[in-house]
Design a protein around this motif. Structure first.
Motif, PDB file in Angstrom:
ATOM      1  N   THR A 124       0.807  -1.230   0.000  1.00 32.62           N
ATOM      2  CA  THR A 124       0.000   0.000   0.000  1.00 32.62           C
ATOM      3  C   THR A 124       0.833   1.269   0.000  1.00 32.62           C
ATOM      4  O   THR A 124       0.361   2.323  -0.425  1.00 32.62           O
TER       5      THR A 124
ATOM      6  N   ASN B 237       0.238   5.426  10.039  1.00 29.13           N
ATOM      7  CA  ASN B 237      -1.097   5.165   9.500  1.00 29.13           C
ATOM      8  C   ASN B 237      -1.483   3.706   9.682  1.00 29.13           C
ATOM      9  O   ASN B 237      -2.625   3.379  10.044  1.00 29.13           O
TER      10      ASN B 237
ATOM     11  N   ASP C  19     -11.694   0.322   9.816  1.00 32.34           N
ATOM     12  CA  ASP C  19     -11.100   1.084   8.707  1.00 32.34           C
ATOM     13  C   ASP C  19     -10.861   0.230   7.469  1.00 32.34           C
ATOM     14  O   ASP C  19     -10.545   0.773   6.406  1.00 32.34           O
TER      15      ASP C  19
ATOM     16  N   ASP D  84     -12.041  -2.831   4.724  1.00 33.01           N
ATOM     17  CA  ASP D  84     -13.147  -3.581   4.133  1.00 33.01           C
ATOM     18  C   ASP D  84     -12.525  -4.746   3.377  1.00 33.01           C
ATOM     19  O   ASP D  84     -11.981  -4.562   2.279  1.00 33.01           O
TER      20      ASP D  84
ATOM     21  N   THR E  84     -10.192  -2.536   0.696  1.00 33.38           N
ATOM     22  CA  THR E  84      -9.748  -1.162   0.922  1.00 33.38           C
ATOM     23  C   THR E  84      -9.369  -0.948   2.382  1.00 33.38           C
ATOM     24  O   THR E  84      -9.857  -1.633   3.279  1.00 33.38           O
TER      25      THR E  84
ATOM     26  N   THR F  49      -8.981   2.553   4.848  1.00 37.84           N
ATOM     27  CA  THR F  49      -9.199   3.993   4.872  1.00 37.84           C
ATOM     28  C   THR F  49      -8.432   4.633   6.007  1.00 37.84           C
ATOM     29  O   THR F  49      -8.597   4.260   7.178  1.00 37.84           O
TER      30      THR F  49
ATOM     31  N   SER G 200      -8.150   8.051   7.843  1.00 38.82           N
ATOM     32  CA  SER G 200      -8.946   9.273   7.932  1.00 38.82           C
ATOM     33  C   SER G 200      -8.102  10.534   7.903  1.00 38.82           C
ATOM     34  O   SER G 200      -8.540  11.572   7.413  1.00 38.82           O
TER      35      SER G 200
ATOM     36  N   PRO H 276      -7.506  12.616   3.980  1.00 38.62           N
ATOM     37  CA  PRO H 276      -7.778  11.176   4.039  1.00 38.62           C
ATOM     38  C   PRO H 276      -7.300  10.463   2.786  1.00 38.62           C
ATOM     39  O   PRO H 276      -7.123  11.090   1.731  1.00 38.62           O
TER      40      PRO H 276
ATOM     41  N   VAL I  92      -7.788   6.483   0.756  1.00 40.12           N
ATOM     42  CA  VAL I  92      -8.330   5.132   0.707  1.00 40.12           C
ATOM     43  C   VAL I  92      -7.351   4.280  -0.085  1.00 40.12           C
ATOM     44  O   VAL I  92      -7.153   4.501  -1.285  1.00 40.12           O
TER      45      VAL I  92
END
Length: 296
Positions: free
Chosen positions: A154, A160, A168, A170, A175, A177, A179, A186, A188
């Motif tokens: 990523t 982070n 956060d 899914d 994904t 996320t 914030s 932010p 994603v």
């Protein structure tokens, strides 16, 4: 309004500063120390940076005395001086010495490109060596392999990743996320199939639970474990942030364009992603030479 020199004195008194930090602070005191914080303009900062570049590298003598070497400063070094001044303004804002809406004079100072040294990013084969060792040595925490894969795939920063909760991510959509990033915006991140697979292996998954927590439920301090793993992998001295650089390098080498790298890694300036495009060009040149220069 306090002067820059006053703020530096308070900043140093409040924490332990290494020699490099003290050297950068000394520079700003010498350049702008008597000035009130809000009187310092971007032009003042720019002029100081020009002076810094013309001064070049210094060589330490006894105590804190230094002498010019005649050698130029690396772009990354100059950028650290700019960031150090920005840190002072953040410190002053936290103490409410300046308004929260005050725009720092460093805000629009263009930083220099920082080509990544080959020893400053981790290549795919090196990441695989780290993972192979981590699976053996990380018996207690059991999450380092997943953390390494997510960092490399990523490009997210360590802070982070350590602050990600299960809410956060899914795992179906693939994904993660964040914030709020270092840049204040932010992001994603898309999760690779391998990242999803690694996350599915981990225990827990309560929405408000940190994914990479230690026993106390707070972000894990894994530096000792990391150092042990990289030493055993034959990569002593390599740091976790080099996984992020490795991600950018891998994207560029695969032909991903600069705008896409900026979006994927959360960069706000072209110079941040330009370092990877530089290496992409070099790697392509090596491939062309290997394939075509043999034809005679």
């Amino acid at each position: 309004m306090p002067t820059l020199k006053d703020v530096v004195a308070a900043f140093v008194a409040a924490r332990e500063c290494d020699v490099s930090t003290l050297s950068r602070l000394d520079f700003w005191v010498a350049e702008l120390g008597p000035r009130d914080l809000t009187e310092i303009t971007p032009d003042d900062v720019d002029a100081a940076v020009v002076h810094l570049a013309s001064r070049g590298r210094l060589r330490p003598l006894r105590g804190r005395a230094t002498v010019a070497t005649g050698k130029p400063l690396a772009g990354s070094t100059i950028n650290r001086y700019i960031s150090q001044l920005g840190s002072l303004y953040k410190y002053a804002r936290r103490l409410r010495l300046i308004p929260r809406t005050y725009v720092f004079p460093t805000a629009n100072i263009e930083k220099l490109p920082e080509p990544v040294d080959p020893e400053s990013y981790l290549r795919p084969e090196e990441v695989q060596r780290i993972l192979a060792v981590a699976r053996v040595l990380d018996r207690r925490w059991g999450k380092l392999s997943a953390l390494v894969v997510l960092a490399y795939h990523t490009g997210l920063r360590k802070s982070n990743l350590l602050n990600l909760t299960w809410a956060d991510v899914d795992l179906i959509a693939g994904t993660a996320t964040v914030s709020r990033t270092k840049n204040g915006e932010p992001i994603v991140a898309a999760l690779s199939k391998r990242s999803v697979a690694e996350l599915k292996k981990l225990p827990g998954k309560q929405p408000d639970e940190l994914i990479f927590a230690g026993r106390t439920g707070r972000p894990m301090h894994f530096r000792a474990l990391w150092n042990k793993v990289v030493i055993e992998a034959g990569l002593a001295g390599r740091n976790f942030h080099q996984l992020r650089h490795g991600c950018g390098h891998a994207l560029a080498t695969a032909g991903v364009n600069q705008a896409q790298i900026m979006a994927l890694m959360g960069h706000k300036t072209l110079s941040a992603s330009a370092r990877y495009m530089h290496h992409n060009t070099r790697d392509k040149a090596e491939i062309v030479a290997k394939v075509f220069d043999r034809e005679g």
